[in-house]
Design an enzyme around this catalytic site. Structure first.
Site, PDB file in Angstrom:
ATOM      1  N   ARG A  69       0.837  -1.198   0.000  1.00 56.77           N
ATOM      2  CA  ARG A  69       0.000   0.000   0.000  1.00 56.77           C
ATOM      3  C   ARG A  69       0.873   1.249   0.000  1.00 56.77           C
ATOM      4  NH1 ARG A  69      -1.960   0.836   4.290  1.00 56.77           N
ATOM      5  NH2 ARG A  69      -1.293  -0.979   5.478  1.00 56.77           N
ATOM      6  N   TYR A 197      -1.557  -3.546  -6.960  1.00 54.28           N
ATOM      7  CA  TYR A 197      -1.286  -4.328  -5.760  1.00 54.28           C
ATOM      8  C   TYR A 197      -2.354  -4.211  -4.688  1.00 54.28           C
ATOM      9  CZ  TYR A 197       1.314  -6.735  -2.212  1.00 54.28           C
ATOM     10  OH  TYR A 197       1.704  -7.657  -1.285  1.00 54.28           O
ATOM     11  N   LYS A 206      -9.774  -2.275   1.471  1.00 51.50           N
ATOM     12  CA  LYS A 206      -9.512  -1.111   2.325  1.00 51.50           C
ATOM     13  C   LYS A 206     -10.290   0.118   1.858  1.00 51.50           C
ATOM     14  CE  LYS A 206      -6.437  -3.614   4.404  1.00 51.50           C
ATOM     15  NZ  LYS A 206      -6.531  -4.118   5.755  1.00 51.50           N
ATOM     16  N   HIS A 226     -10.865  -2.390  11.204  1.00 46.86           N
ATOM     17  CA  HIS A 226      -9.766  -3.256  10.730  1.00 46.86           C
ATOM     18  C   HIS A 226      -9.574  -4.390  11.739  1.00 46.86           C
ATOM     19  CE1 HIS A 226      -5.257  -3.372   9.306  1.00 46.86           C
ATOM     20  NE2 HIS A 226      -5.986  -4.233   8.638  1.00 46.86           N
ATOM     21  N   SER A 248      -1.633  -3.573  10.269  1.00 48.38           N
ATOM     22  CA  SER A 248      -1.253  -4.453   9.170  1.00 48.38           C
ATOM     23  C   SER A 248      -0.013  -5.273   9.529  1.00 48.38           C
ATOM     24  CB  SER A 248      -0.967  -3.617   7.922  1.00 48.38           C
ATOM     25  OG  SER A 248      -2.111  -2.867   7.607  1.00 48.38           O
ATOM     26  N   CYS A 250       0.347  -7.518  11.777  1.00 46.43           N
ATOM     27  CA  CYS A 250       0.551  -7.682  13.223  1.00 46.43           C
ATOM     28  C   CYS A 250      -0.236  -8.858  13.788  1.00 46.43           C
ATOM     29  CB  CYS A 250       0.203  -6.390  13.947  1.00 46.43           C
ATOM     30  SG  CYS A 250       1.383  -5.078  13.586  1.00 46.43           S
ATOM     31  N   LYS A 252      -3.396 -10.579  12.597  1.00 51.23           N
ATOM     32  CA  LYS A 252      -4.840 -10.850  12.543  1.00 51.23           C
ATOM     33  C   LYS A 252      -5.154 -12.193  11.885  1.00 51.23           C
ATOM     34  CE  LYS A 252      -5.873  -7.026  10.473  1.00 51.23           C
ATOM     35  NZ  LYS A 252      -4.484  -6.554  10.479  1.00 51.23           N
ATOM     36  N   ASN A 254      -3.347 -14.769  11.504  1.00 46.66           N
ATOM     37  CA  ASN A 254      -2.891 -15.888  12.328  1.00 46.66           C
ATOM     38  C   ASN A 254      -3.787 -16.110  13.544  1.00 46.66           C
ATOM     39  OD1 ASN A 254      -0.210 -17.304  11.495  1.00 46.66           O
ATOM     40  ND2 ASN A 254      -0.081 -15.182  10.787  1.00 46.66           N
ATOM     41  N   ASP A 275      -9.643  -9.730   8.604  1.00 42.97           N
ATOM     42  CA  ASP A 275      -9.109  -8.383   8.347  1.00 42.97           C
ATOM     43  C   ASP A 275     -10.104  -7.253   8.618  1.00 42.97           C
ATOM     44  OD1 ASP A 275      -6.692  -7.004   7.401  1.00 42.97           O
ATOM     45  OD2 ASP A 275      -7.878  -6.373   5.678  1.00 42.97           O
ATOM     46  N   SER A 363       4.951 -10.239   0.637  1.00 39.86           N
ATOM     47  CA  SER A 363       4.346 -11.180  -0.327  1.00 39.86           C
ATOM     48  C   SER A 363       3.065 -11.741   0.288  1.00 39.86           C
ATOM     49  CB  SER A 363       5.328 -12.300  -0.700  1.00 39.86           C
ATOM     50  OG  SER A 363       5.847 -12.919   0.450  1.00 39.86           O
ATOM     51  N   ARG A 364       2.109 -12.052  -0.563  1.00 40.60           N
ATOM     52  CA  ARG A 364       0.757 -12.364  -0.083  1.00 40.60           C
ATOM     53  C   ARG A 364       0.181 -13.602  -0.764  1.00 40.60           C
ATOM     54  NH1 ARG A 364      -1.740  -8.769   3.970  1.00 40.60           N
ATOM     55  NH2 ARG A 364      -0.089  -7.286   4.292  1.00 40.60           N
ATOM     56  N   ASN A 491      -1.303 -18.107  21.871  1.00 36.88           N
ATOM     57  CA  ASN A 491      -2.089 -16.914  22.209  1.00 36.88           C
ATOM     58  C   ASN A 491      -3.459 -17.288  22.791  1.00 36.88           C
ATOM     59  OD1 ASN A 491      -0.033 -15.250  21.353  1.00 36.88           O
ATOM     60  ND2 ASN A 491      -0.818 -15.063  19.257  1.00 36.88           N
TER      61      ASN A 491
HETATM   62  P1  GTP Z   1      -2.591  -7.735   7.280  1.00 36.73           P
HETATM   63  O1  GTP Z   1      -3.077  -8.742   6.314  1.00 36.73           O
HETATM   64  O2  GTP Z   1      -1.493  -6.878   6.735  1.00 36.73           O
HETATM   65  O3  GTP Z   1      -3.678  -6.893   7.863  1.00 36.73           O
HETATM   66  O4  GTP Z   1      -1.806  -8.547   8.453  1.00 36.73           O
HETATM   67  P2  GTP Z   1      -2.313  -9.434   9.699  1.00 36.73           P
HETATM   68  O5  GTP Z   1      -2.617  -8.538  10.844  1.00 36.73           O
HETATM   69  O6  GTP Z   1      -3.358 -10.376   9.264  1.00 36.73           O
HETATM   70  O7  GTP Z   1      -0.986 -10.228  10.115  1.00 36.73           O
HETATM   71  P3  GTP Z   1      -0.595 -11.783   9.934  1.00 36.73           P
HETATM   72  O8  GTP Z   1      -1.419 -12.689  10.770  1.00 36.73           O
HETATM   73  O9  GTP Z   1      -0.539 -12.084   8.488  1.00 36.73           O
HETATM   74  O10 GTP Z   1       0.865 -11.793  10.551  1.00 36.73           O
HETATM   75  C1  GTP Z   1       1.901 -10.964  10.050  1.00 36.73           C
HETATM   76  C2  GTP Z   1       3.256 -11.516  10.434  1.00 36.73           C
HETATM   77  O11 GTP Z   1       3.357 -11.625  11.845  1.00 36.73           O
HETATM   78  C3  GTP Z   1       3.510 -12.907   9.871  1.00 36.73           C
HETATM   79  O12 GTP Z   1       4.840 -12.984   9.441  1.00 36.73           O
HETATM   80  C4  GTP Z   1       3.258 -13.820  11.042  1.00 36.73           C
HETATM   81  O13 GTP Z   1       4.012 -15.006  10.962  1.00 36.73           O
HETATM   82  C5  GTP Z   1       3.674 -12.955  12.230  1.00 36.73           C
HETATM   83  N1  GTP Z   1       2.877 -13.278  13.440  1.00 36.73           N
HETATM   84  C6  GTP Z   1       1.536 -13.457  13.502  1.00 36.73           C
HETATM   85  N2  GTP Z   1       1.135 -13.787  14.764  1.00 36.73           N
HETATM   86  C7  GTP Z   1       2.259 -13.793  15.520  1.00 36.73           C
HETATM   87  C8  GTP Z   1       2.511 -14.056  16.913  1.00 36.73           C
HETATM   88  O14 GTP Z   1       1.611 -14.345  17.709  1.00 36.73           O
HETATM   89  N3  GTP Z   1       3.812 -13.943  17.333  1.00 36.73           N
HETATM   90  C9  GTP Z   1       4.819 -13.628  16.455  1.00 36.73           C
HETATM   91  N4  GTP Z   1       6.065 -13.551  16.952  1.00 36.73           N
HETATM   92  N5  GTP Z   1       4.628 -13.391  15.145  1.00 36.73           N
HETATM   93  C10 GTP Z   1       3.368 -13.461  14.683  1.00 36.73           C
HETATM   94  C1  SPV Z   2      -3.123  -4.467   5.119  1.00 34.86           C
HETATM   95  O1  SPV Z   2      -2.148  -3.833   4.715  1.00 34.86           O
HETATM   96  O2  SPV Z   2      -3.689  -4.222   6.225  1.00 34.86           O
HETATM   97  C2  SPV Z   2      -3.659  -5.577   4.310  1.00 34.86           C
HETATM   98  C3  SPV Z   2      -3.091  -5.820   2.992  1.00 34.86           C
HETATM   99  O3  SPV Z   2      -4.595  -6.236   4.757  1.00 34.86           O
HETATM  100  S1  SPV Z   2      -3.731  -4.782   1.764  1.00 34.86           S
HETATM  101  O4  SPV Z   2      -4.906  -5.436   1.180  1.00 34.86           O
HETATM  102  O5  SPV Z   2      -2.710  -4.593   0.739  1.00 34.86           O
HETATM  103  O6  SPV Z   2      -4.145  -3.519   2.330  1.00 34.86           O
HETATM  104 MN    MN Z   3      -5.165  -5.591   6.933  1.00 35.20          MN
END
Ligand code: GTP
Ligand code: SPV
Ligand code: MN
Length: 583
Positions: A69, A197, A206, A226, A248, A250, A252, A254, A275, A363-364, A491
């Site tokens: 973004r 992208y 978004k 979000h 983002s 952080c 979610k 997972n 998300d 990468s996604r 968690n």
């Molecule tokens: P967006 O799609 O950008 O909104 O991201 P998201 O908030 O869904 O984050 P996502 O779950 O994809 O995690 C982002 C990164 O953080 C990945 O590389 C995960 O492996 C890592 N991660 C997720 N949960 C944890 C956790 O509990 N501990 C740690 N150390 N890393 C984590």
């Molecule tokens: C974020 O950045 O919070 C995402 C990926 O979920 S994107 O769709 O590119 O905004």
């Molecule tokens: Mn997001």
């Protein structure tokens, strides 16, 4: 073709402006998806991946300058600058249109214009909202198919509703100098050019479901956030739904797909969304959530059998990968994958670690939610699910404890407004810098944050039955840079405490910043956590927190006189209490 004249005339007008070679109304059928995939395989937009190991998976390499973004190129266009607020880049609507329309002039020559009707939320939900994206990108079309309810059914609903969000998108020439993502909330219009992208181009996500929807939500009395939505079913068969807002990249996705650790047998996790959540008060003043999306655009690096087996297996079939590396066997590869060796990097070059990571850090994967083995059947429920707790969080090496609970809704709004997190690769720019990211909405709120906080606060006047609000931090580090908390499936140990608090089953340690768990109430059996680490995770330093509250106060005051008094009062009383405790 459509019976809705407002839609037909908009498509005609866009076509005469952008001058495509052809126009195609997308139906969302599987045959259409396959046809678009074949087209992109033949023109090189996609390549196949190892069919035996990754059936129906494809790789897209985006332009190296177009991998995330672009918050600095994202605008909210309102008549008054103060309505967009200091949290947004702003332009006058007339100027915004003029600037971006010039770039759309003739930009689809030699290309096909796709009309993509979509519905955010279950087709038959009163909470759902529709939009139409016009795009010249086949990649966008297939992503929209996986991530939204796209095609004929959505078009039928649009024709019934008579209204829709207009999203105009072109990849343009991908020159970052001619890239803009503009929002015109009063006109329910989005215009995006110059990027193919993710959040820049998949306008349902978004741009619509957060920036435009947050603006609509304020007018209509709901919230567009979000947030992931997850259901936690206890061994006793009791299910609680949580909505969690983390910035983002952080955690979610997972958390939404968490696998219970062996130490917690009998727990089940159900994913509603990963998300975005749209939250409404129902007739009993209960806050309910729907997920407007129906697929995931998730971070690939870090995904493996140990961190998240569900996600790892989910993306082994019927998945589009964007900007990952590949192995000699043409399997996708990324940092954190436990097997294979990258031979080709995300840009298609022979992999050389001197060039940086093999997969792009942002990468996604794009995958339909139905691929997720824990997809909740209630994700399709028109009325959504009742929310027991709202959880804010951020990525903070220091300061923020593992979990704490706000003392009231008003206090919880302050906790949300004060969220800070280290920046990630999801946005172009520096990574690892702590910034304020209120409610994880800094890049996504379509209006002034001060008004947004006032809107959040107003829910307390409408319901006595609001969820409790918490804050978590999975990312606390030791001085050597190791994570203090194992994260991922573990968690659940923290979510359990949150549920126990919601049910008044467990006590807590009252501090000025909120209720922290008594260390013995976070079950750490089987975890390799020292007593010191647990102490650090479950306590606060009042001196450091006093400095933090002062910084939150300065940030809030930067919103000037629109800042709600109730928020200022929360900040002042907590800062005063911390001052007493730390002196
Ligand atoms: P967006 O799609 O950008 O909104 O991201 P998201 O908030 O869904 O984050 P996502 O779950 O994809 O995690 C982002 C990164 O953080 C990945 O590389 C995960 O492996 C890592 N991660 C997720 N949960 C944890 C956790 O509990 N501990 C740690 N150390 N890393 C984590
Ligand atoms: C974020 O950045 O919070 C995402 C990926 O979920 S994107 O769709 O590119 O905004
Ligand atoms: Mn997001």
């Amino acid at each position: 073709m459509t019976t809705l004249s407002a839609l037909q005339s908009w498509v005609d007008q866009v076509a005469s402006h952008t001058r495509p070679d052809a126009i195609r109304w997308c139906t969302g059928s599987d045959a259409e998806y396959q046809e678009m995939i074949e087209k992109m395989l033949s023109d090189g937009t996609l390549t196949t991946l190892n069919e035996a190991r990754y059936p129906n998976c494809y790789l897209h390499r985006s332009d190296p300058s177009d991998v995330a973004r672009v918050e600095h190129l994202t605008f909210v266009c309102t008549d008054e600058e103060a309505d967009a607020g200091p949290n947004n880049h702003w332009m006058k609507p007339e100027l915004g249109h003029k600037k971006i329309d010039a770039l759309f002039d003739g930009c689809m020559q030699g290309r096909t214009l796709y009309v993509v009707p979509y519905c955010m939320g279950p087709i038959d939900s009163p909470y759902s909202r529709c939009g139409v994206e016009i795009t010249d990108s086949a990649y966008v079309v297939v992503n929209m198919k996986l991530m939204t309810r796209m095609g004929s059914k959505a078009l039928e609903r649009i024709e019934e509703d008579g209204s829709f969000v207009k999203g105009l998108h072109s990849t343009g020439d991908l020159d970052p100098e001619r890239r803009f993502i503009m929002h015109f909330p009063h006109e329910l219009t989005i215009k995006s050019i110059g990027s193919g992208y993710g959040g820049n181009a998949l306008l349902g996500k978004k741009c619509h479901a957060l920036r435009i929807a947050s603006y609509q939500a304020r007018r209509e009395g709901w919230l567009a956030e979000h947030m992931l939505i997850v259901g936690l079913e206890s061994p006793e068969g009791e299910t609680h739904y949580l909505a969690c807002a983390f910035p983002s990249a952080c955690g979610k996705t997972n958390l939404a797909m968490l696998i219970p650790p062996e130490s917690l047998p009998g727990w089940k996790i159900w994913t509603l969304g990963d998300d975005i959540a749209w939250l409404h008060l129902d007739d009993d003043d209960q806050l309910r959530a729907i997920n407007p999306e129906s697929g995931y655009f998730g971070v690939v690096p870090g995904t493996n059998e140990n961190t998240n087996k569900n996600a790892y297996e989910m993306i082994m079939h019927d998945t589009i990968f964007t900007n990952v590396a590949t192995t000699e066997d043409n399997e996708p590869w990324w940092e954190g994958k436990l097997d294979g060796t990258p031979t080709t990097d995300w840009q298609g070059r022979v992999f050389d670690s001197a060039n940086g990571k093999a997969a792009h850090p942002n990468s996604r994967f794009t995958v339909a939610a139905s691929n997720n083995p824990c997809y909740s059947s209630l994700a399709e429920a028109p009325a959504g699910v009742p929310i027991s707790a709202i959880v804010f969080g951020g990525r903070r090496k220091e300061l923020a404890p593992l979990v704490y609970e706000a003392k009231s809704w008003q206090h919880g709004v302050l906790v949300g407004a004060g969220v800070a997190s280290e920046t990630t690769a999801a946005n172009v720019g520096e990574v690892g810098v702590v910034r304020r990211d209120p409610m994880a909405m800094k890049p996504f709120c379509g209006y002034n944050f001060a008004d947004y906080w006032a809107h959040w606060l107003s829910f307390a006047e409408r319901s006595e039955n609001l969820p409790k609000i918490f804050h978590v931090n999975w990312f606390r580090q030791s001085s050597d840079g190791d994570f203090l908390w194992p994260g991922f499936g573990e968690n659940l140990r923290v979510l359990r405490w949150i549920i126990a608090r919601c049910e008044n089953r467990v006590g807590a340690n009252e501090t000025p910043i909120g209720f922290l768990p008594n260390a013995e109430d976070i079950d750490t059996t089987g975890l390799n956590i020292s007593a010191d680490a647990l102490q650090a995770l479950t306590s606060i330093d009042c001196g450091q927190w006093h400095a933090e509250l002062k910084s939150v106060g300065q940030y809030l005051e930067s919103f000037g006189e629109r800042l709600p008094d109730a928020l200022r009062q929360q900040q002042e009383s907590i800062a005063a209490e911390l001052a007493t405790r730390s002196s």
